[in-house]
Design an enzyme around this catalytic site. Structure first.
Site, PDB file in Angstrom:
ATOM      1  N   HIS A  52       0.868  -1.179   0.000  1.00  0.00           N
ATOM      2  CA  HIS A  52       0.000   0.000   0.000  1.00  0.00           C
ATOM      3  C   HIS A  52       0.901   1.223   0.000  1.00  0.00           C
ATOM      4  CE1 HIS A  52      -3.798  -2.108   0.460  1.00  0.00           C
ATOM      5  NE2 HIS A  52      -3.182  -2.913   1.304  1.00  0.00           N
ATOM      6  N   LYS A  53       1.378   1.568  -1.177  1.00  0.00           N
ATOM      7  CA  LYS A  53       2.363   2.651  -1.329  1.00  0.00           C
ATOM      8  C   LYS A  53       1.885   3.940  -0.676  1.00  0.00           C
ATOM      9  CE  LYS A  53       6.076   1.626  -3.773  1.00  0.00           C
ATOM     10  NZ  LYS A  53       6.118   0.753  -4.931  1.00  0.00           N
ATOM     11  N   TRP A  55      -1.012   4.173   1.639  1.00  0.00           N
ATOM     12  CA  TRP A  55      -1.469   4.011   3.020  1.00  0.00           C
ATOM     13  C   TRP A  55      -0.321   3.734   3.982  1.00  0.00           C
ATOM     14  CZ3 TRP A  55      -5.378   6.332   4.784  1.00  0.00           C
ATOM     15  CH2 TRP A  55      -6.455   6.605   3.943  1.00  0.00           C
ATOM     16  N   CYS A 189     -14.847   9.457  -5.116  1.00  0.00           N
ATOM     17  CA  CYS A 189     -15.226   8.928  -6.430  1.00  0.00           C
ATOM     18  C   CYS A 189     -14.336   9.518  -7.513  1.00  0.00           C
ATOM     19  CB  CYS A 189     -16.689   9.277  -6.710  1.00  0.00           C
ATOM     20  SG  CYS A 189     -17.285   8.637  -8.281  1.00  0.00           S
ATOM     21  N   SER A 196      -7.100   4.299 -11.568  1.00  0.00           N
ATOM     22  CA  SER A 196      -5.761   3.700 -11.458  1.00  0.00           C
ATOM     23  C   SER A 196      -4.642   4.646 -11.860  1.00  0.00           C
ATOM     24  CB  SER A 196      -5.677   2.407 -12.307  1.00  0.00           C
ATOM     25  OG  SER A 196      -6.686   1.525 -11.899  1.00  0.00           O
ATOM     26  N   LEU A 438     -23.071   6.932   6.067  1.00  0.00           N
ATOM     27  CA  LEU A 438     -24.007   6.801   4.939  1.00  0.00           C
ATOM     28  C   LEU A 438     -23.338   6.255   3.681  1.00  0.00           C
ATOM     29  CD1 LEU A 438     -25.662  10.251   5.571  1.00  0.00           C
ATOM     30  CD2 LEU A 438     -26.538   8.019   6.271  1.00  0.00           C
TER      31      LEU A 438
HETATM   32  C1  LIG Z   1      -7.628  14.191   9.633  1.00  0.00           C
HETATM   33  C2  LIG Z   1      -8.443  14.112   8.457  1.00  0.00           C
HETATM   34  C3  LIG Z   1      -8.159  12.898   7.564  1.00  0.00           C
HETATM   35  C4  LIG Z   1      -9.116  12.817   6.408  1.00  0.00           C
HETATM   36  C5  LIG Z   1      -8.790  11.646   5.478  1.00  0.00           C
HETATM   37  C6  LIG Z   1      -9.075  10.282   6.115  1.00  0.00           C
HETATM   38  C7  LIG Z   1      -8.889   9.146   5.097  1.00  0.00           C
HETATM   39  C8  LIG Z   1     -10.038   9.027   4.113  1.00  0.00           C
HETATM   40  C9  LIG Z   1      -9.831   7.876   3.171  1.00  0.00           C
HETATM   41  C10 LIG Z   1     -10.909   7.818   2.115  1.00  0.00           C
HETATM   42  C11 LIG Z   1     -12.201   7.240   2.599  1.00  0.00           C
HETATM   43  C12 LIG Z   1     -13.220   7.093   1.485  1.00  0.00           C
HETATM   44  C13 LIG Z   1     -14.534   6.505   1.956  1.00  0.00           C
HETATM   45  C14 LIG Z   1     -15.399   6.216   0.709  1.00  0.00           C
HETATM   46  O1  LIG Z   1     -15.882   7.093   0.080  1.00  0.00           O
HETATM   47  S1  LIG Z   1     -15.572   4.549   0.277  1.00  0.00           S
HETATM   48  C15 LIG Z   1     -16.214   4.619  -1.384  1.00  0.00           C
HETATM   49  C16 LIG Z   1     -15.103   4.627  -2.382  1.00  0.00           C
HETATM   50  N1  LIG Z   1     -15.614   4.858  -3.717  1.00  0.00           N
HETATM   51  C17 LIG Z   1     -15.858   3.888  -4.624  1.00  0.00           C
HETATM   52  O2  LIG Z   1     -15.657   2.716  -4.371  1.00  0.00           O
HETATM   53  C18 LIG Z   1     -16.450   4.371  -5.930  1.00  0.00           C
HETATM   54  C19 LIG Z   1     -15.912   3.631  -7.129  1.00  0.00           C
HETATM   55  N2  LIG Z   1     -14.468   3.683  -7.143  1.00  0.00           N
HETATM   56  C20 LIG Z   1     -13.733   4.794  -7.411  1.00  0.00           C
HETATM   57  O3  LIG Z   1     -14.247   5.878  -7.652  1.00  0.00           O
HETATM   58  C21 LIG Z   1     -12.227   4.636  -7.369  1.00  0.00           C
HETATM   59  O4  LIG Z   1     -11.896   3.272  -7.531  1.00  0.00           O
HETATM   60  C22 LIG Z   1     -11.619   5.178  -6.045  1.00  0.00           C
HETATM   61  C23 LIG Z   1     -11.794   6.694  -5.985  1.00  0.00           C
HETATM   62  C24 LIG Z   1     -12.224   4.526  -4.815  1.00  0.00           C
HETATM   63  C25 LIG Z   1     -10.097   4.869  -6.023  1.00  0.00           C
HETATM   64  O5  LIG Z   1      -9.525   5.397  -7.172  1.00  0.00           O
HETATM   65  P1  LIG Z   1      -8.689   4.477  -8.170  1.00  0.00           P
HETATM   66  O6  LIG Z   1      -9.292   3.142  -8.216  1.00  0.00           O
HETATM   67  O7  LIG Z   1      -8.549   5.221  -9.434  1.00  0.00           O
HETATM   68  O8  LIG Z   1      -7.265   4.309  -7.404  1.00  0.00           O
HETATM   69  P2  LIG Z   1      -6.014   5.302  -7.463  1.00  0.00           P
HETATM   70  O9  LIG Z   1      -5.024   4.795  -8.458  1.00  0.00           O
HETATM   71  O10 LIG Z   1      -6.432   6.712  -7.632  1.00  0.00           O
HETATM   72  O11 LIG Z   1      -5.421   5.153  -5.983  1.00  0.00           O
HETATM   73  C26 LIG Z   1      -5.081   3.904  -5.471  1.00  0.00           C
HETATM   74  C27 LIG Z   1      -4.887   4.089  -3.980  1.00  0.00           C
HETATM   75  O12 LIG Z   1      -6.161   4.456  -3.403  1.00  0.00           O
HETATM   76  C28 LIG Z   1      -6.484   3.526  -2.393  1.00  0.00           C
HETATM   77  N3  LIG Z   1      -7.944   3.339  -2.320  1.00  0.00           N
HETATM   78  C29 LIG Z   1      -8.743   2.745  -3.238  1.00  0.00           C
HETATM   79  N4  LIG Z   1     -10.011   2.762  -2.828  1.00  0.00           N
HETATM   80  C30 LIG Z   1     -10.016   3.368  -1.620  1.00  0.00           C
HETATM   81  C31 LIG Z   1     -11.017   3.664  -0.694  1.00  0.00           C
HETATM   82  N5  LIG Z   1     -12.308   3.335  -0.891  1.00  0.00           N
HETATM   83  N6  LIG Z   1     -10.696   4.313   0.448  1.00  0.00           N
HETATM   84  C32 LIG Z   1      -9.418   4.663   0.683  1.00  0.00           C
HETATM   85  N7  LIG Z   1      -8.400   4.390  -0.163  1.00  0.00           N
HETATM   86  C33 LIG Z   1      -8.702   3.746  -1.299  1.00  0.00           C
HETATM   87  C34 LIG Z   1      -5.802   2.260  -2.799  1.00  0.00           C
HETATM   88  O13 LIG Z   1      -5.683   1.376  -1.691  1.00  0.00           O
HETATM   89  C35 LIG Z   1      -4.464   2.776  -3.298  1.00  0.00           C
HETATM   90  O14 LIG Z   1      -3.622   3.129  -2.207  1.00  0.00           O
HETATM   91  P3  LIG Z   1      -2.477   2.081  -1.763  1.00  0.00           P
HETATM   92  O15 LIG Z   1      -3.181   0.786  -1.443  1.00  0.00           O
HETATM   93  O16 LIG Z   1      -1.537   1.926  -2.918  1.00  0.00           O
HETATM   94  O17 LIG Z   1      -1.817   2.670  -0.547  1.00  0.00           O
END
Ligand SMILES: CCCCCCCCCCCCCC(=O)SCCNC(=O)CCNC(=O)[C@H](O)C(C)(C)COP(=O)(O)OP(=O)(O)OC[C@H]1O[C@@H](n2cnc3c(N)ncnc32)[C@H](O)[C@@H]1OP(=O)(O)O
Length: 438
Positions: A52-53, A55, A189, A196, A438
């Site tokens: 998880h590059k 995380w 989203c 990717s 939600l």
């Molecule tokens: C102090 C305040 C802090 C606030 C922030 C707190 C954290 C909030 C965290 C977010 C909470 C969200 C809560 C919700 O809304 S959960 C709902 C998530 N949305 C969907 O599933 C909708 C359909 N999917 C997409 O739109 C995309 O596939 C998403 C946008 C999810 C990823 O886009 P894409 O597929 O194009 O990937 P990438 O190449 O850009 O990036 C890859 C990296 O992203 C990591 N990844 C993938 N999915 C998730 C996920 N659901 N939570 C956290 N991380 C996720 C993944 O492990 C990898 O990192 P690593 O494994 O290499 O390390």
């Protein structure tokens, strides 16, 4: 942006296939959800330890620390002085720009609605996709004390098309004895065509920066994917209200020795509710419901700290968004029980006859006098009256106490709960969670 290293997305809640014959008997499924088991089985299934590059660089529980109970509970990193928080937004690829999405502005709300309708969470078989309504999105995002600039979009510079979204809302979440100011992060989203490309980590860093600027250092979120490291893993259960449609659209299957008419009979509900004094919640009930709920939520390790403002926002009935009912004693008019569910339809992808699955999701329920199963049966009756096709519930709080009795069947998707920059010593059981996101 970082290097291309894709992770397959999976839904954060999934309208799973349920076998309408076996679902009720098939419910003593293995409930071993200890963190060690989840992480190990996940790693086993990947046959290598997944990297998880992104995380790995974040202040979240790391897999290497799982099982190390010597680490203290609480913030993983201390707050940085506000003057040291980066003042400018993170860089996006040259063709894209940040935008703040003003959800009270009709056109922006329409754009967010459409981005999510076409690109948000799907089940593993790509048969269903969440279709949050505009009213729901406004309710979920414009909450008491919200920060408009935590509703973050990304647009293509040329066309101005909205291509990505992430949101935060403020919340007070109690973890054991500590009430912590947090952000609840949701609606991450990225448009299907931009997947990717490591856009998600940039969006997460940007929302983190904006939350930090408000002197808030912790967050709570849920996801269908396993990332470092869940504080709990929950399961969705489904109660058919309209079994014929659920079967027709492939949400569920007719059981082996079941006919359609027997199945319809099995799930039939009475026309009216059973509990005397059961009625819709009204504005005047806010103080009593707040007391009932606060008292109940004390029982859980992680739960929101709700005041009357929050209860009015989150639980006062709101047409096609949230439904709440309570039991008022016919004798002394005391409010003794409460139940609620929210409306979250899914689009049915590629079906000739149906385009929408109308789903109700169990929200917060408190039973002090009425048996919980009876109260929830009345909630099912109301959901049926309102023409929902299915009633979904997580195995959080005391929900396990009614799921089997009321003919819910287990789904096969899991929902993982996470905390950002807050360590808890041991993974929680779903029944230790008093939080529904939600
Ligand atoms: C102090 C305040 C802090 C606030 C922030 C707190 C954290 C909030 C965290 C977010 C909470 C969200 C809560 C919700 O809304 S959960 C709902 C998530 N949305 C969907 O599933 C909708 C359909 N999917 C997409 O739109 C995309 O596939 C998403 C946008 C999810 C990823 O886009 P894409 O597929 O194009 O990937 P990438 O190449 O850009 O990036 C890859 C990296 O992203 C990591 N990844 C993938 N999915 C998730 C996920 N659901 N939570 C956290 N991380 C996720 C993944 O492990 C990898 O990192 P690593 O494994 O290499 O390390």
């Amino acid at each position: 942006m970082e290097e291309n290293n894709s992770q397959s997305d999976s839904p954060k809640s999934k309208p799973d296939l349920i076998d309408l014959n076996t679902e009720i008997s098939n419910s003593n499924n293995n409930n071993d959800t200890s963190l060690e088991t989840i992480v190990r089985s996940f790693q086993d299934s990947m046959s290598v330890t997944k990297q998880h590059k992104f995380w790995e660089t974040q202040p979240v529980g790391q897999y290497k620390d799982v099982g190390d109970t010597s680490l203290p509970e609480g913030p993983i990193e201390p707050p940085t002085p506000l003057s040291e928080v980066k003042q400018e937004p993170y860089n996006l690829p040259a063709a894209y720009e940040w935008t703040t999405c003003d959800m009270s502005f009709g056109e922006t709300c329409d754009e967010v609605y459409l981005l999510l309708k076409n690109n948000y969470v799907e089940d593993d078989e790509n048969m269903f996709r969440f279709n949050y309504s505009k009213e729901f999105l406004t309710w979920a995002l414009c909450v008491p004390g919200y920060y408009k600039n935590w509703h973050i979009g990304v647009r293509a510079k040329g066309s101005k098309k909205l291509v990505a979204f992430i949101t935060g809302i403020p919340a007070r979440i109690r973890v054991n004895d500590n009430v912590v100011k947090m952000a609840e992060i949701n609606f991450l989203c990225v448009h299907k065509k931009l997947r990717s490309k490591r856009l998600a980590p940039v969006m997460i860093k940007e929302v983190t920066r904006r939350v930090h600027l408000e002197n808030i250092w912790q967050a709570a979120y849920t996801a269908g994917v396993v990332i470092p490291t869940p504080v709990a893993t929950c399961q969705y259960w489904h109660r058919s209200l309209n079994p014929k449609k659920l079967i027709d659209v492939g949400f569920s299957r007719l059981g082996a020795r079941m006919t359609m008419s027997r199945t319809i009979k099995l799930y039939k509900l009475p026309d009216s509710t059973f509990t005397s004094g059961f009625r819709k919640m009204e504005l005047r009930d806010v103080p009593a419901v707040t007391r009932l709920l606060r008292n109940y939520l004390e029982k859980f390790v992680v739960a929101p700290d709700l005041d009357e403002n929050d209860v009015e926002h989150w639980l006062l009935p709101h047409e096609d968004v949230v439904n709440s009912y309570l039991v008022e004693s016919p004798e002394n008019h005391e409010i003794t029980d409460f139940c609620s569910f929210y409306t979250l339809p899914s689009s049915i992808l590629g079906n000739q006859s149906y385009s929408t699955l109308k789903a109700a999701y169990s929200y917060y329920n408190v039973a002090t006098k009425t048996p919980l199963a009876q109260l929830m049966n009345d909630a099912l009756i109301m959901a049926k009256q309102k023409d929902f096709d299915v009633f979904n519930a997580l195995d959080v709080m005391h929900n396990e106490g009614f799921l089997k009795d009321l003919k819910f069947g287990p789904g096969d998707g899991q929902l993982h709960y996470y905390l950002y920059n807050y360590r808890i010593r041991k993974a929680l059981k779903p029944s230790e969670l008093g939080l529904v996101l939600l």
